[in-house]
Scaffold this motif. Structure first.
Motif, short mmCIF file in Angstrom:
data_model
loop_
_atom_site.label_atom_id
_atom_site.label_comp_id
_atom_site.label_asym_id
_atom_site.label_seq_id
_atom_site.Cartn_x
_atom_site.Cartn_y
_atom_site.Cartn_z
N ALA A 101 0.83 -1.21 0.00
CA ALA A 101 0.00 0.00 0.00
C ALA A 101 0.86 1.26 0.00
O ALA A 101 0.58 2.22 -0.73
CB ALA A 101 -0.92 -0.01 1.22
N GLY A 102 1.92 1.27 0.81
CA GLY A 102 2.80 2.43 0.86
C GLY A 102 3.51 2.66 -0.46
O GLY A 102 3.66 3.81 -0.92
N THR A 103 3.98 1.59 -1.09
CA THR A 103 4.69 1.73 -2.37
C THR A 103 3.76 2.24 -3.46
O THR A 103 4.12 3.15 -4.22
CB THR A 103 5.29 0.38 -2.79
OG1 THR A 103 6.13 -0.12 -1.75
CG2 THR A 103 6.10 0.52 -4.07
N ASP A 116 -6.31 8.13 -6.03
CA ASP A 116 -6.01 6.74 -5.70
C ASP A 116 -5.01 6.65 -4.55
O ASP A 116 -5.06 5.70 -3.76
CB ASP A 116 -5.44 6.02 -6.93
CG ASP A 116 -6.48 5.87 -8.03
OD1 ASP A 116 -7.57 5.35 -7.74
OD2 ASP A 116 -6.20 6.31 -9.16
N ALA A 117 -4.11 7.62 -4.45
CA ALA A 117 -3.13 7.61 -3.37
C ALA A 117 -3.79 7.75 -2.01
O ALA A 117 -3.38 7.10 -1.04
CB ALA A 117 -2.10 8.73 -3.58
N VAL A 122 -5.10 5.67 3.44
CA VAL A 122 -6.05 5.27 4.47
C VAL A 122 -5.82 3.81 4.86
O VAL A 122 -5.79 3.45 6.05
CB VAL A 122 -7.50 5.47 3.98
CG1 VAL A 122 -8.50 4.84 4.95
CG2 VAL A 122 -7.79 6.95 3.81
N ILE A 123 -5.65 2.95 3.85
CA ILE A 123 -5.39 1.52 4.10
C ILE A 123 -4.07 1.36 4.86
O ILE A 123 -3.97 0.57 5.81
CB ILE A 123 -5.35 0.74 2.78
CG1 ILE A 123 -6.70 0.82 2.07
CG2 ILE A 123 -4.95 -0.71 3.01
CD1 ILE A 123 -7.84 0.22 2.84
N LEU A 124 -3.05 2.10 4.44
CA LEU A 124 -1.74 2.02 5.09
C LEU A 124 -1.83 2.39 6.56
O LEU A 124 -1.26 1.72 7.42
CB LEU A 124 -0.75 2.93 4.37
CG LEU A 124 0.65 3.04 4.98
CD1 LEU A 124 1.35 1.69 5.00
CD2 LEU A 124 1.49 4.06 4.20
N LEU A 127 -3.48 -0.44 8.53
CA LEU A 127 -2.60 -1.60 8.68
C LEU A 127 -1.47 -1.33 9.68
O LEU A 127 -1.15 -2.19 10.51
CB LEU A 127 -2.02 -1.99 7.32
CG LEU A 127 -3.01 -2.56 6.30
CD1 LEU A 127 -2.33 -2.78 4.96
CD2 LEU A 127 -3.61 -3.86 6.80
N LEU A 128 -0.88 -0.14 9.60
CA LEU A 128 0.20 0.18 10.53
C LEU A 128 -0.31 0.29 11.97
O LEU A 128 0.41 -0.04 12.91
CB LEU A 128 0.88 1.49 10.11
CG LEU A 128 1.70 1.43 8.82
CD1 LEU A 128 2.30 2.80 8.50
CD2 LEU A 128 2.82 0.39 8.91
N GLY A 129 -1.55 0.75 12.14
CA GLY A 129 -2.13 0.79 13.47
C GLY A 129 -2.41 -0.60 14.03
O GLY A 129 -2.34 -0.82 15.25
#
Length: 309
Positions: A101-103, A116-117, A122-124, A127-129
């Motif tokens: 997601a980050g890439t 799209d970014a 938001v997804i990143l 996931l990191l949380g």
């Protein structure tokens, strides 16, 4: 911010998520899972998600025509399953999803595609949380509802973002960024098929033999990359961190491809393919030497490479 642009992700993702929740509560058979995934993929396609063209290294754009719909369907369902299958160790699917997601978000921002970014950012963040609670020893788990949703969202956003440009990147960047779960899934399926017992493949009933061999491709086993790393002596955390490093390496190749000329992008991709084959060989799959990886590994170990190569 155009929220209607997110409807393919939200509507189809909702279907996949509900199917995963049901499966977490009362396990579904394989065909039951597939029905939810197929419904999510068809929802995205109905809302305009298409892989409708490809281009290789600056060549002419090839319109896929009738192949667009089946390829889009296979990509979405395949990636949805890939993240479900790779969720075999604490923190693995969440970490790989974060890297992907980050890439992709960085690539879209470099191209000026903030719409799209933002979805991927938001997804990143989510996931990191979640990752500190899911990393070994895990206190919380994704379940099928989480892993399937990660794969679905990444698959759909990759199409939405990359199909806006008619370049080689529309083909190869998602394959690099999401390369680890893709390769793990495809290799596992081929390994299971080729590893079918001789009696199964050459029995008295050829039709039943092929049916059984095909069925084996979708049966769970302990031959995934993370299983092999642990069998070779890696600890749980070391195996996960090693696969994080591989995923980040592939993501670096993807970022490098964006900045490279078409010819150099081809060299980068060939390098990634060679490194992948060598890496699989190092995992010591003794039951099957798929695609003669062992021979390539022996060649690599004895060959004196020129620095320019």
């Amino acid at each position: 911010l155009d929220l209607t642009h997110w409807w393919p992700v939200l509507a189809g993702g909702g279907i996949v998520f509900l199917g995963g929740v049901y499966d977490d509560i009362r396990p579904l058979p394989v065909y039951g899972k597939f029905l939810f995934q197929a419904a999510g993929a068809l929802m995205a396609i109905a809302l305009g998600v298409r892989i409708d063209h490809v281009s290789l290294f600056g060549g002419e754009v090839a319109e896929l025509g009738m192949l667009a719909l089946p390829l889009t369907f296979l990509w979405i369902v395949g990636m949805t399953n890939a993240f479900n299958l790779v969720d075999g160790l604490d923190g693995l699917a969440v970490g790989l999803g974060s890297i992907a997601a980050g890439t992709c978000a960085a690539l879209f921002l470099l191209r000026g595609d903030t719409q799209d970014a933002i979805m991927l950012i938001v997804i990143l963040g989510a996931l990191l949380g979640f990752l500190p609670h899911n990393f070994n020893p895990a206190r919380m788990y994704l379940g099928d509802s989480g892993s399937l949703l990660i794969g679905y969202v990444l698959a759909v956003t990759a199409i939405l973002g990359t199909q806006k440009t008619a370049t080689a990147l529309a083909v190869f960047v998602p394959l690099l960024v999401l390369g680890l779960p893709i390769i793990d899934t495809l290799f596992s399926m081929l390994r299971r098929f080729k590893g079918s017992p001789e009696g199964t493949r050459h029995g008295k009933n050829p039709q039943a033999s092929w049916t059984r061999a095909f069925t084996r491709m979708f049966e769970a086993d302990e031959g995934h990359f993370h299983h092999r790393l642990m069998a070779l002596g890696f600890s749980h955390r070391s195996a996960v961190l090693t696969l994080y490093a591989v995923a980040m390496g592939l993501s670096f190749f993807a970022l490098l491809s964006v900045l490279a000329e078409y010819r150099n992008a081809g060299i980068i991709l060939l390098t990634a393919m060679l490194a992948t084959a060598i890496g699989i060989g190092k995992l010591d799959y003794r039951d099957v030497d798929l695609l003669q990886v062992g021979r390539l590994l022996r060649w690599y170990d004895t060959f004196a490479f020129d620095r320019r190569f």
